[in-house]
Design a protein around this motif. Structure first.
Motif, PDB file in Angstrom:
ATOM      1  N   UNK A   1       0.836  -1.204   0.000  1.00  0.00           N
ATOM      2  CA  UNK A   1       0.000   0.000   0.000  1.00  0.00           C
ATOM      3  C   UNK A   1       0.872   1.257   0.000  1.00  0.00           C
ATOM      4  N   UNK A   2       1.968   1.223   0.748  1.00  0.00           N
ATOM      5  CA  UNK A   2       2.889   2.363   0.753  1.00  0.00           C
ATOM      6  C   UNK A   2       3.474   2.562  -0.639  1.00  0.00           C
ATOM      7  N   UNK A   3       3.881   1.475  -1.274  1.00  0.00           N
ATOM      8  CA  UNK A   3       4.443   1.566  -2.633  1.00  0.00           C
ATOM      9  C   UNK A   3       3.428   2.155  -3.599  1.00  0.00           C
ATOM     10  N   UNK A   4       2.166   1.700  -3.496  1.00  0.00           N
ATOM     11  CA  UNK A   4       1.120   2.220  -4.377  1.00  0.00           C
ATOM     12  C   UNK A   4       0.917   3.709  -4.148  1.00  0.00           C
ATOM     13  N   UNK A   5       0.994   4.139  -2.885  1.00  0.00           N
ATOM     14  CA  UNK A   5       0.840   5.556  -2.585  1.00  0.00           C
ATOM     15  C   UNK A   5       1.997   6.352  -3.185  1.00  0.00           C
ATOM     16  N   UNK A   6       3.195   5.811  -3.115  1.00  0.00           N
ATOM     17  CA  UNK A   6       4.355   6.484  -3.712  1.00  0.00           C
ATOM     18  C   UNK A   6       4.182   6.635  -5.220  1.00  0.00           C
ATOM     19  N   UNK A   7       3.583   5.613  -5.856  1.00  0.00           N
ATOM     20  CA  UNK A   7       3.461   5.637  -7.313  1.00  0.00           C
ATOM     21  C   UNK A   7       2.514   6.729  -7.799  1.00  0.00           C
TER      22      UNK A   7
END
Length: 246
Positions: free
Chosen positions: A217-223
């Motif tokens: 979820x953190x990675x998706x938010x970064x993207x």
């Protein structure tokens, strides 16, 4: 807008605002908080985040707080009118300690693509305040050494600026070491956290599968944002399972 259209729109709003199982729309002692929630949902509809009249869950706490959750147009969960991102979930857990477990429930539902499925009925949620984190398993030094080697290799490749600022999460079978990259990527145990690698990690470390989902979820938010050097963004870890900064 014609009179019939206005009535239909108001009916959809009333449906969203009605609390299940009660004869009145809102318990009187929650009226102020509920008014804020309704206004937040109206803004979410106006911003195109959710459909008018979408199903909305309402959870109340004995201390007068209200958590409302709905599924947005994109399938992402919305909490109190905003996207349920990792940072939003962390803030809600602090603001509503009686509902911290409920926030985590919906966060896990979102990671699994289950939406509102399994959520309790609307009404007062009598939950104990959150306990402190369970004792962490001892860190597997051999697994930690392998993870450090992986991060050092990323530094040599220019993908991570320095071998510090990592999130370290011990497991019964090893360890998760996550670090942000200079290109905005999130690397876990030396590899970019692709869906394939996340699936493998959940299989290898089943006791911390929820932590893998949280990192996804953190990675998706970064993207969602332009690439930036994320090497130090996980260093200020507030996750109760986080072992610390390394």
């Amino acid at each position: 807008m014609g009179r019939d259209a206005k009535r239909a729109k108001q009916a959809r709003r009333d449906k969203r605002r009605r609390v299940a199982g009660s004869d009145t729309d809102v318990p009187p002692w929650f009226e102020a908080a509920m008014k804020e929630r309704w206004e937040a949902w109206d803004r979410a509809v106006a911003a195109g985040l959710m459909e008018e009249g979408a199903e909305t869950k309402y959870h109340f706490t004995p201390d007068g707080k209200v958590l409302s959750v709905a599924v947005g147009k994109s399938g992402q969960l919305l909490a109190n009118g905003e996207r349920l991102t990792p940072s939003a979930a962390d803030r809600l857990r602090v603001e509503m300690p009686f509902l911290a477990q409920m926030v985590t429930f919906y966060e896990n539902n979102q990671a699994a693509g289950r939406g509102l499925e399994g959520g309790p009925e609307d009404g007062v949620t009598m939950l104990e305040p959150p306990r402190g984190p369970d004792p962490m398993p001892p860190v597997d030094e051999a697994a930690m050494a392998r993870a450090r080697t992986g991060i050092e290799a990323l530094v040599r490749q220019g993908k991570v600026s320095e071998a510090v600022g990592a999130m370290v999460i011990p497991s019964q079978r090893g360890v998760l070491v996550a670090v942000g990259g200079v290109d905005g990527e999130l690397y876990v145990n030396g590899k970019a956290l692709t869906e394939q690698w996340a699936t493998r990690l959940r299989e290898d470390l089943p006791d911390i599968a929820s932590d893998v989902a949280r990192l996804q979820a953190i990675r998706a938010q970064w993207q969602d944002a332009p690439p930036a050097d994320r090497s130090f963004e996980l260093g200020a870890c507030t996750d109760p399972n986080c072992h610390g900064v390394h």
